[in-house]
Design an enzyme around this catalytic site. Structure first.
Site, PDB file in Angstrom:
ATOM      1  N   HIS A 295      23.444  39.011 -24.311  1.00 43.25           N
ATOM      2  CA  HIS A 295      22.919  39.327 -22.979  1.00 43.25           C
ATOM      3  C   HIS A 295      22.943  38.125 -22.045  1.00 43.25           C
ATOM      4  CE1 HIS A 295      21.602  43.328 -24.284  1.00 43.25           C
ATOM      5  NE2 HIS A 295      21.455  42.715 -25.445  1.00 43.25           N
TER       6      HIS A 295
ATOM      7  N   ARG B 194      13.023  16.744 -44.192  1.00 40.38           N
ATOM      8  CA  ARG B 194      13.992  17.848 -44.269  1.00 40.38           C
ATOM      9  C   ARG B 194      14.597  17.993 -45.651  1.00 40.38           C
ATOM     10  NH1 ARG B 194      16.311  13.445 -42.154  1.00 40.38           N
ATOM     11  NH2 ARG B 194      18.497  12.937 -42.615  1.00 40.38           N
TER      12      ARG B 194
ATOM     13  N   LYS C 105       8.859   8.023 -32.405  1.00 42.62           N
ATOM     14  CA  LYS C 105       7.487   8.086 -32.923  1.00 42.62           C
ATOM     15  C   LYS C 105       6.786   6.726 -32.748  1.00 42.62           C
ATOM     16  CE  LYS C 105       7.987  11.893 -36.222  1.00 42.62           C
ATOM     17  NZ  LYS C 105       7.992  12.346 -37.618  1.00 42.62           N
TER      18      LYS C 105
ATOM     19  N   THR D  27       1.979  13.633 -38.197  1.00 40.45           N
ATOM     20  CA  THR D  27       2.674  14.152 -37.022  1.00 40.45           C
ATOM     21  C   THR D  27       1.669  14.541 -35.947  1.00 40.45           C
ATOM     22  OG1 THR D  27       4.501  14.841 -38.370  1.00 40.45           O
ATOM     23  CG2 THR D  27       4.266  15.982 -36.273  1.00 40.45           C
TER      24      THR D  27
ATOM     25  N   GLU E 113      20.610  16.092 -37.817  1.00 43.66           N
ATOM     26  CA  GLU E 113      20.010  14.924 -38.476  1.00 43.66           C
ATOM     27  C   GLU E 113      20.908  14.315 -39.550  1.00 43.66           C
ATOM     28  OE1 GLU E 113      15.667  15.020 -39.184  1.00 43.66           O
ATOM     29  OE2 GLU E 113      15.744  17.037 -38.367  1.00 43.66           O
TER      30      GLU E 113
HETATM   31  O1  PA5 Z   1      13.339  15.709 -40.087  1.00 44.30           O
HETATM   32  C1  PA5 Z   1      12.449  14.975 -39.664  1.00 44.30           C
HETATM   33  O2  PA5 Z   1      12.271  13.818 -40.085  1.00 44.30           O
HETATM   34  C2  PA5 Z   1      11.530  15.472 -38.611  1.00 44.30           C
HETATM   35  O3  PA5 Z   1      11.962  16.697 -38.104  1.00 44.30           O
HETATM   36  C3  PA5 Z   1      10.083  15.591 -39.169  1.00 44.30           C
HETATM   37  O4  PA5 Z   1      10.029  16.592 -40.135  1.00 44.30           O
HETATM   38  C4  PA5 Z   1       9.139  15.882 -38.006  1.00 44.30           C
HETATM   39  O5  PA5 Z   1       9.167  14.804 -37.098  1.00 44.30           O
HETATM   40  C5  PA5 Z   1       7.700  16.097 -38.476  1.00 44.30           C
HETATM   41  O6  PA5 Z   1       7.280  15.119 -39.373  1.00 44.30           O
HETATM   42  P1  PA5 Z   1       6.535  15.618 -40.698  1.00 44.30           P
HETATM   43  O7  PA5 Z   1       7.518  16.514 -41.394  1.00 44.30           O
HETATM   44  O8  PA5 Z   1       6.232  14.386 -41.464  1.00 44.30           O
HETATM   45  O9  PA5 Z   1       5.322  16.341 -40.243  1.00 44.30           O
END
Ligand code: PA5
Length: 326
Positions: A225, A127, A319, A80, A209
């Site tokens: 607020h 995730r 990406k 990343t 996602e």
């Molecule tokens: O859920 C996802 O795929 C993204 O949010 C990734 O976690 C994010 O792009 C970062 O990548 P990585 O977790 O490989 O560092």
């Protein structure tokens, strides 16, 4: 997407850690599905008087030069670019660095620089590896002196998650009810400063996602607020949105009072879908109980809409484009 969470947390309780230096303070670098573990850790560390900060961007925050925290680089893929940019800056400043990753460029850099690495199993969406990543981060915080040993809490959290995600159990029934009421709506998840704030963020991102649907998160008391005014004019927008509130037994009484009065004040405008209360003893177990329900809601929303929860094509495309233009 949800079934392995308990096992991941349980596994993290017994992984072998490399030798790690003691830390006064931790800065967690990580984005998205990896970075959220830093948010959970920051809250849990604060309960023990320890400072853990998160950084979700390029480079490093300006304060690191004087504070010289230990840097914890969390990246499931290890590739990343924001996280790597912070790691490179940390290396230039000779800050102590620990990596949690499956490998990638972060793994390679750590091997050449001699930084300690806590490996996590590959082959998952980042995730869907929350139990591995958060569990490893908690163990690192335990060994470096920022938390008491988290092992007992990890076992409690794993058991709590297992009982909630068991097929035909109460967790799925609750998630199914919430998903039914949230169908075809954008979702706003409200937490409050403390334990439920990072979990509200996790709900939002899981709904984005897994269910491929717009979602947002906010926290009490700040939302009182500003945000409540945003509900007052355009009812056509409000009708397309539903609110879920996450609560915990340690929420301040003032916050409980605010949630009740906010619902009364905005009840004509806002579609309040439901309130989900954390279960369990330790703060970690309570966070993970809410997390498991949120993960299940996101999957139930995906199933209800006939959407595959696994792929995240827009993230992959973005990406790829960024790599091509580098
Ligand atoms: O859920 C996802 O795929 C993204 O949010 C990734 O976690 C994010 O792009 C970062 O990548 P990585 O977790 O490989 O560092």
């Amino acid at each position: 997407m949800v079934g392995g969470l308990g096992d991941q947390i349980r596994r993290a309780a017994s992984i072998e850690l490399p030798d790690l230096p003691a830390a006064r303070e931790l800065l967690v670098l990580g984005m998205g599905g990896s970075g959220i573990s830093g948010d959970y850790l920051a809250h849990l560390a604060s309960l023990h008087g320890s400072r853990v900060s998160g950084h979700k961007s390029y480079g490093l925050p300006g304060w690191v030069g004087s504070a010289r925290p230990t840097v914890l680089a969390l990246s499931y893929s290890g590739n990343t670019e924001e996280t790597l940019s912070g790691v490179e800056a940390a290396a230039e400043m000779k800050l102590p660095l620990i990596a949690i990753t499956t490998g990638g460029q972060l793994g390679d850099l750590a091997a050449t620089q001699g930084w300690p690495v806590v490996g996590v199993p590959g082959g998952l969406q980042p995730r869907a590896a929350l139990g591995h990543l958060l569990g490893a981060a908690l163990r690192v915080a335990g060994v470096t002196g920022l938390l008491p040993s988290p092992v007992a809490d990890l076992h409690e959290a794993a058991g709590m998650v297992d009982s909630l995600v068991a097929e035909g159990g109460a967790g799925w029934a609750l998630a199914g009810d919430l998903a039914g009421d949230l169908a075809r709506r954008g979702v706003i998840v409200y937490g409050s400063t403390g334990l439920t704030a990072p979990v509200a963020q996790r709900w939002k991102t899981q709904i984005n996602e897994n269910a491929k649907r717009p979602a947002w998160w906010s926290v009490f008391p700040e939302l009182d607020h500003n945000e409540i005014v945003g509900w007052s004019a355009d009812k056509s927008v409000n009708d397309r949105v539903g609110v879920v509130v996450l609560t915990d037994r340690d929420d301040r009484d003032e916050v409980g009072r605010r949630i009740r009065i906010t619902r009364e004040v905005t009840g004509g405008d806002v579609r309040w879908i439901g309130e989900v209360n954390a279960q369990g003893e330790s703060p970690l177990a309570r966070m993970m109980s809410l997390t498991a329900i949120g993960d299940m809601v996101s999957v139930a929303l995906a199933e209800g809409a006939g959407v595959d929860p696994v792929p995240v094509e827009p993230i992959e495309d973005l990406k790829k484009r960024l790599r091509e233009e580098r």
